[in-house]
Design a protein around this motif. Structure first.
Motif, PDB file in Angstrom:
ATOM      1  N   ALA A  85       0.849  -1.362   0.290  1.00  0.00           N
ATOM      2  CA  ALA A  85       0.230   0.093  -0.461  1.00  0.00           C
ATOM      3  C   ALA A  85       1.056   1.345   0.098  1.00  0.00           C
ATOM      4  O   ALA A  85       0.830   1.811  -1.154  1.00  0.00           O
ATOM      5  CB  ALA A  85      -0.823   0.051   1.183  1.00  0.00           C
ATOM      6  N   ALA A  86       1.877   1.434   0.786  1.00  0.00           N
ATOM      7  CA  ALA A  86       2.877   2.276   0.757  1.00  0.00           C
ATOM      8  C   ALA A  86       3.787   1.982  -0.556  1.00  0.00           C
ATOM      9  O   ALA A  86       3.723   3.845  -1.139  1.00  0.00           O
ATOM     10  CB  ALA A  86       3.739   1.795   2.087  1.00  0.00           C
ATOM     11  N   PHE A  87       4.390   1.359  -1.206  1.00  0.00           N
ATOM     12  CA  PHE A  87       5.172   1.375  -2.688  1.00  0.00           C
ATOM     13  C   PHE A  87       3.513   2.021  -3.307  1.00  0.00           C
ATOM     14  O   PHE A  87       4.614   3.081  -3.858  1.00  0.00           O
ATOM     15  CB  PHE A  87       5.055  -0.156  -3.084  1.00  0.00           C
ATOM     16  N   ARG A  88       2.671   1.785  -3.642  1.00  0.00           N
ATOM     17  CA  ARG A  88       1.124   2.226  -4.010  1.00  0.00           C
ATOM     18  C   ARG A  88       1.078   3.602  -4.339  1.00  0.00           C
ATOM     19  O   ARG A  88       0.849   4.177  -5.459  1.00  0.00           O
ATOM     20  CB  ARG A  88      -0.105   1.504  -3.951  1.00  0.00           C
ATOM     21  N   GLU A  89       0.870   4.055  -2.395  1.00  0.00           N
ATOM     22  CA  GLU A  89       0.889   5.908  -2.592  1.00  0.00           C
ATOM     23  C   GLU A  89       1.982   6.543  -2.856  1.00  0.00           C
ATOM     24  O   GLU A  89       2.271   7.804  -3.572  1.00  0.00           O
ATOM     25  CB  GLU A  89       0.792   6.222  -1.134  1.00  0.00           C
ATOM     26  N   ALA A  90       3.027   5.979  -3.004  1.00  0.00           N
ATOM     27  CA  ALA A  90       4.691   6.613  -3.006  1.00  0.00           C
ATOM     28  C   ALA A  90       4.913   6.818  -4.388  1.00  0.00           C
ATOM     29  O   ALA A  90       5.347   7.916  -4.698  1.00  0.00           O
ATOM     30  CB  ALA A  90       5.928   5.736  -2.571  1.00  0.00           C
ATOM     31  N   VAL A  91       4.609   6.190  -5.209  1.00  0.00           N
ATOM     32  CA  VAL A  91       4.552   6.155  -6.389  1.00  0.00           C
ATOM     33  C   VAL A  91       3.918   7.087  -7.542  1.00  0.00           C
ATOM     34  O   VAL A  91       4.353   8.077  -8.181  1.00  0.00           O
ATOM     35  CB  VAL A  91       4.764   4.611  -7.147  1.00  0.00           C
ATOM     36  N   VAL A  92       2.323   7.457  -6.869  1.00  0.00           N
ATOM     37  CA  VAL A  92       1.819   8.378  -7.290  1.00  0.00           C
ATOM     38  C   VAL A  92       2.468   9.911  -6.899  1.00  0.00           C
ATOM     39  O   VAL A  92       2.747  10.459  -7.529  1.00  0.00           O
ATOM     40  CB  VAL A  92      -0.061   8.384  -7.061  1.00  0.00           C
ATOM     41  N   LYS A  93       2.818   9.898  -6.042  1.00  0.00           N
ATOM     42  CA  LYS A  93       3.196  11.204  -5.064  1.00  0.00           C
ATOM     43  C   LYS A  93       4.789  11.207  -5.684  1.00  0.00           C
ATOM     44  O   LYS A  93       4.705  13.296  -6.236  1.00  0.00           O
ATOM     45  CB  LYS A  93       3.216  11.135  -3.508  1.00  0.00           C
ATOM     46  N   THR A  94       5.044  10.699  -5.758  1.00  0.00           N
ATOM     47  CA  THR A  94       6.192  10.949  -6.484  1.00  0.00           C
ATOM     48  C   THR A  94       6.392  11.604  -7.815  1.00  0.00           C
ATOM     49  O   THR A  94       7.038  12.259  -7.874  1.00  0.00           O
ATOM     50  CB  THR A  94       7.705  10.069  -6.437  1.00  0.00           C
ATOM     51  N   ILE A  95       5.593  10.676  -8.680  1.00  0.00           N
ATOM     52  CA  ILE A  95       5.199  11.413  -9.917  1.00  0.00           C
ATOM     53  C   ILE A  95       4.625  12.246 -10.223  1.00  0.00           C
ATOM     54  O   ILE A  95       4.638  12.696 -10.956  1.00  0.00           O
ATOM     55  CB  ILE A  95       5.057  10.115 -10.932  1.00  0.00           C
ATOM     56  N   ARG A  96       3.390  12.795  -9.361  1.00  0.00           N
ATOM     57  CA  ARG A  96       3.343  13.364  -9.302  1.00  0.00           C
ATOM     58  C   ARG A  96       4.232  14.850  -9.141  1.00  0.00           C
ATOM     59  O   ARG A  96       4.018  16.000  -9.595  1.00  0.00           O
ATOM     60  CB  ARG A  96       2.089  13.951  -7.969  1.00  0.00           C
ATOM     61  N   GLU A  97       5.397  15.371  -7.961  1.00  0.00           N
ATOM     62  CA  GLU A  97       5.902  15.874  -7.993  1.00  0.00           C
ATOM     63  C   GLU A  97       6.657  16.586  -9.248  1.00  0.00           C
ATOM     64  O   GLU A  97       7.488  17.112  -8.766  1.00  0.00           O
ATOM     65  CB  GLU A  97       6.434  15.698  -6.437  1.00  0.00           C
ATOM     66  N   PHE A  98       6.898  15.407  -9.585  1.00  0.00           N
ATOM     67  CA  PHE A  98       8.205  14.951 -10.232  1.00  0.00           C
ATOM     68  C   PHE A  98       7.840  15.800 -12.046  1.00  0.00           C
ATOM     69  O   PHE A  98       8.633  16.487 -12.083  1.00  0.00           O
ATOM     70  CB  PHE A  98       8.458  13.545 -10.830  1.00  0.00           C
ATOM     71  N   TYR A  99       6.563  15.717 -11.747  1.00  0.00           N
ATOM     72  CA  TYR A  99       5.970  16.479 -13.296  1.00  0.00           C
ATOM     73  C   TYR A  99       5.790  17.983 -13.241  1.00  0.00           C
ATOM     74  O   TYR A  99       5.396  18.446 -13.769  1.00  0.00           O
ATOM     75  CB  TYR A  99       5.316  15.139 -13.722  1.00  0.00           C
ATOM     76  N   LYS A 100       5.202  17.538 -11.313  1.00  0.00           N
ATOM     77  CA  LYS A 100       4.247  18.720 -11.158  1.00  0.00           C
ATOM     78  C   LYS A 100       3.094  19.468 -12.114  1.00  0.00           C
ATOM     79  O   LYS A 100       2.940  20.051 -12.406  1.00  0.00           O
ATOM     80  CB  LYS A 100       5.610  20.273 -11.345  1.00  0.00           C
ATOM     81  N   LYS A 101       2.746  18.015 -11.815  1.00  0.00           N
ATOM     82  CA  LYS A 101       1.306  17.691 -12.238  1.00  0.00           C
ATOM     83  C   LYS A 101       0.059  16.794 -11.435  1.00  0.00           C
ATOM     84  O   LYS A 101       0.474  15.657 -11.084  1.00  0.00           O
ATOM     85  CB  LYS A 101       0.926  17.391 -13.587  1.00  0.00           C
ATOM     86  N   ASP A 102      -1.148  17.377 -11.382  1.00  0.00           N
ATOM     87  CA  ASP A 102      -1.863  16.809 -10.444  1.00  0.00           C
ATOM     88  C   ASP A 102      -2.691  15.728 -10.838  1.00  0.00           C
ATOM     89  O   ASP A 102      -3.753  15.351 -10.928  1.00  0.00           O
ATOM     90  CB  ASP A 102      -2.828  17.639  -9.163  1.00  0.00           C
ATOM     91  N   PHE A 103      -1.960  14.356 -11.251  1.00  0.00           N
ATOM     92  CA  PHE A 103      -2.206  13.289 -12.475  1.00  0.00           C
ATOM     93  C   PHE A 103      -3.391  12.375 -11.352  1.00  0.00           C
ATOM     94  O   PHE A 103      -2.786  12.970 -10.350  1.00  0.00           O
ATOM     95  CB  PHE A 103      -1.123  12.825 -12.685  1.00  0.00           C
ATOM     96  N   ASP A 104      -4.220  12.158 -12.108  1.00  0.00           N
ATOM     97  CA  ASP A 104      -5.436  10.937 -11.532  1.00  0.00           C
ATOM     98  C   ASP A 104      -4.630   9.782 -10.515  1.00  0.00           C
ATOM     99  O   ASP A 104      -3.598   9.464 -11.761  1.00  0.00           O
ATOM    100  CB  ASP A 104      -6.715  10.932 -12.022  1.00  0.00           C
ATOM    101  N   ALA A 105      -4.644   9.678  -9.854  1.00  0.00           N
ATOM    102  CA  ALA A 105      -3.566   8.179  -9.268  1.00  0.00           C
ATOM    103  C   ALA A 105      -4.157   7.288 -10.022  1.00  0.00           C
ATOM    104  O   ALA A 105      -3.480   5.843 -10.232  1.00  0.00           O
ATOM    105  CB  ALA A 105      -4.106   8.243  -7.116  1.00  0.00           C
ATOM    106  N   SER A 106      -5.266   7.266 -10.096  1.00  0.00           N
ATOM    107  CA  SER A 106      -5.710   5.769 -11.365  1.00  0.00           C
ATOM    108  C   SER A 106      -5.150   5.906 -13.082  1.00  0.00           C
ATOM    109  O   SER A 106      -4.056   4.617 -13.379  1.00  0.00           O
ATOM    110  CB  SER A 106      -7.629   5.726 -11.439  1.00  0.00           C
TER     111      SER A 106
END
Length: 617
Positions: free
Chosen positions: A264-285
């Motif tokens: 669960a932490a891995f799934r959450e961390a990937v979403v959070k890191t990618i949003r911050e890297f691209y500076k865009k609030d992508f939908d988690a799905s």
């Protein structure tokens, strides 16, 4: 009322308790048709001890031999101290793993596993080689049969041989595919370890990267596998072409097939890191759609949600360490962000995959909403689904038994419904032949009412975390139409929910073709060979009935085929079975190719029955 006094109170010794309540120790029993059946848990419990020796720096090779009903495991570690050989396999709460200095990050911490194997085996032998001496102790169902000590020239280590008890694991057989998957996971998680299994060598140089490469068709990967390692944590990930999410997670070498706090932490961390890297609030799905990831962590004194250790419940990585969530988040945030900055080509390919998922999600948003509303209304009076009372996600001792039978027509579903176990077995009835969905987009899952209702019955729209049944069993007639429906349903799962198949949840129900009986005995036969042998056994002129459809089998009889003697054939995907090519060939529009294949491989069996009878005689 029954008498309740001191005579009603009973104390069982360790082996009696394990044999009376084996599910408490090894999960479900099974016959080996499922990857999590008890016979594989027995094997794993023994191998785990050898892996712990390797982790402690003692012994780099493990030899494993598995035949139909016998298992042998030999490691070259330190060897069990000779004075404790009998105790560590026959006394509960006895073992070296209670000494946290010796086994800091071990899988088995409660001293039960090896004792369970001993108690549930008709023959169990443990032999320790230590400094020129060896001690051999043999047991039967947990009872010591012989114990001897002598000199030896063998290398230090431990050897265990056992035969699972056929009265507990009925009609069992080890499936080599499941054993090989287990062994591959061991070597992926332990670089430098060599396992020799039935004469074949298993070794891995690149850990979880090798794991993903073994399980993914290279042509389907959107970018090279991202492989990151740190202290007590390793991750690997990529995106493919399939629908859904697919994860492989491990704790201290244990394959946590049901995930847990680390996944669960891995799934959450990937979403959070990618949003911050691209500076865009992508939908988690959109970020996680089509992801294929693996995570392995090591923690001190892990807490699992059951003895079979398939789901991590630990909130922290150690007595004084951070929470699992913080530990995984901090690692992924730094390591994945650094990787994407260093690899702009991969970062660009990942962005394209996310944007594609976003377009696909928006494309079906309208119809998805309408379909879900229809499904919600239908679920109140869903005549297609006869549900059970316990579900896979429940914290119940029988959760692993939960099964959904997918049947064709009302007659078959009626027989199963009347004879099923209402606590753990549900029935979903198809109406005729389902749609061939090969080559179609996931939009069809929402447009087709039957597929949409099935998706909601399974609760897999948003991934496998909410899966309601551990076993999804396709139950069709033993004729051409039944085979066609079976292929159409397999296509549906492979096309849109391949992770369901890869996780070992999909099966084919084997039902008897013949009933052979006389006035004293009835034998159900699943093949011509079994029928001929039954005729020979009963002698005379027994009554022979050929079952064409499931609806022809009475509910009272059907109960025998979906109970403890149920025969299931697992749907197994391997790297050799390239999914797109397999589906294209068998379910695509290349009719001439298939016709040519059938003509060239057609076999005509003349007088086969006479040959079988002669062979039996």
């Amino acid at each position: 009322m029954t008498t309740y006094n001191e005579d009603s109170i009973r104390s069982l010794d360790w082996k009696e308790h394990i044999r009376l309540r084996p599910g408490m120790y090894i999960g479900k029993l099974g016959d080996g048709s499922a990857y999590d059946d008890g016979i594989y848990v027995l094997l794993k419990e023994i191998v785990d001890n050898s892996i712990d020796e390797f982790v402690m720096g003692a012994g780099k090779t493990i030899d494993i031999t598995v035949t139909e009903n016998k298992v042998s495991v030999r490691d070259y570690g330190r060897g069990i101290p000779l004075g404790s050989v009998v105790d560590v396999v026959s006394k509960i709460n006895t073992g070296g793993k209670y000494d946290s200095k010796a086994f800091q990050k071990s899988v088995g911490l409660n001293g039960v596993g090896t004792k369970a194997v001993n108690a549930l085996s008709t023959q169990f032998t443990v032999q320790s080689y230590r400094d020129g001496k060896t001690r051999i102790a043999s047991f039967s169902k947990g009872v010591l049969v012989s114990d001897e000590q002598k000199d030896t020239t063998q290398r230090n280590g431990t050897a265990v041989t056992f035969c699972p008890d056929e009265t507990i694991f009925k009609h069992y057989k080890y499936r080599i595919e499941f054993v090989e998957n287990m062994i591959w996971n061991y070597v992926f998680l332990n670089s430098g370890l060599t396992i020799n299994f039935n004469g074949k060598k298993f070794v891995s140089q690149h850990g979880l990267k090798d794991l993903l490469e073994r399980n993914i068709d290279p042509e389907s990967m959107r970018y090279p596998i991202i492989h990151l390692k740190g202290d007590d944590i390793e991750i690997a990930m990529t995106h493919g072409q399939q629908y859904g999410e697919e994860y492989y997670s491990f704790v201290n070498g244990q394959h946590t097939t049901q995930g847990g706090t680390h996944q669960a932490a891995f799934r959450e961390a990937v979403v959070k890191t990618i949003r911050e890297f691209y500076k865009k609030d992508f939908d988690a799905s959109d970020i996680r759609a089509s992801i294929i990831g693996a995570i392995a962590i090591k923690v001190q004194e892990p807490v699992f949600e059951s003895q079979t250790k398939t789901k991590l419940g630990s909130q922290s990585v150690g007595p004084e360490g951070p929470t699992v969530r913080t530990f995984v988040n901090d690692f992924v945030k730094k390591a994945l962000d650094d990787y994407l900055h260093k690899e702009p080509t991969t970062a660009e390919a990942l962005l394209k995959r996310i944007l594609q998922s976003e377009r696909e999600r928006k494309d079906i948003a309208g119809i998805k909403k309408l379909a879900n509303e229809r499904a919600k209304k239908a679920s109140l009076h869903n005549r297609k689904l006869r549900d059970c009372k316990i579900h896979f996600g429940d914290k119940h001792e029988r959760a692993l038994e939960t099964t959904l039978f997918i049947t064709e027509g009302d007659s078959a579903s009626g027989s199963i419904t009347k004879s099923r176990d209402v606590m753990t077995q549900a029935v979903f009835s198809l109406r005729g032949k389902p749609l061939n969905c090969f080559g179609l987009t996931k939009k069809v899952v929402y447009e087709n009412e039957e597929f949409n209702l099935l998706q909601h019955a399974l609760n897999i729209e948003d991934g496998l975390e909410g899966l309601r049944y551990n076993n999804i069993v396709i139950a069709t007639d033993a004729d051409v139409d039944g085979m066609h429906i079976r292929l159409l349903m397999m296509t549906f799962f492979l096309q849109f929910f391949p992770d369901l198949v890869k996780a070992g949840h999909v099966y084919i129900l084997q039902t008897p073709l013949f009933r052979v009986r006389n006035k004293k005995e009835t034998i159900y036969c699943y093949s011509d060979e079994e029928r001929v042998n039954a005729i020979k056994k009963l002698g005379g002129k027994p009554e022979i009935t050929r079952f064409k459809g499931l609806g022809e089998i009475s509910p009272s009889e059907f109960g025998q085929f979906i109970g403890e003697d149920m025969r299931l054939e697992p749907v197994i995907l391997t790297k050799e079975n390239k999914l797109p090519q397999v589906l294209e060939y068998y379910m695509g529009k290349n009719t001439p190719d298939r016709q040519k294949h059938i003509v060239e491989n057609l076999r005509v069996e003349i007088d086969r029955e006479e040959e079988l009878i002669q062979a039996a005689v």
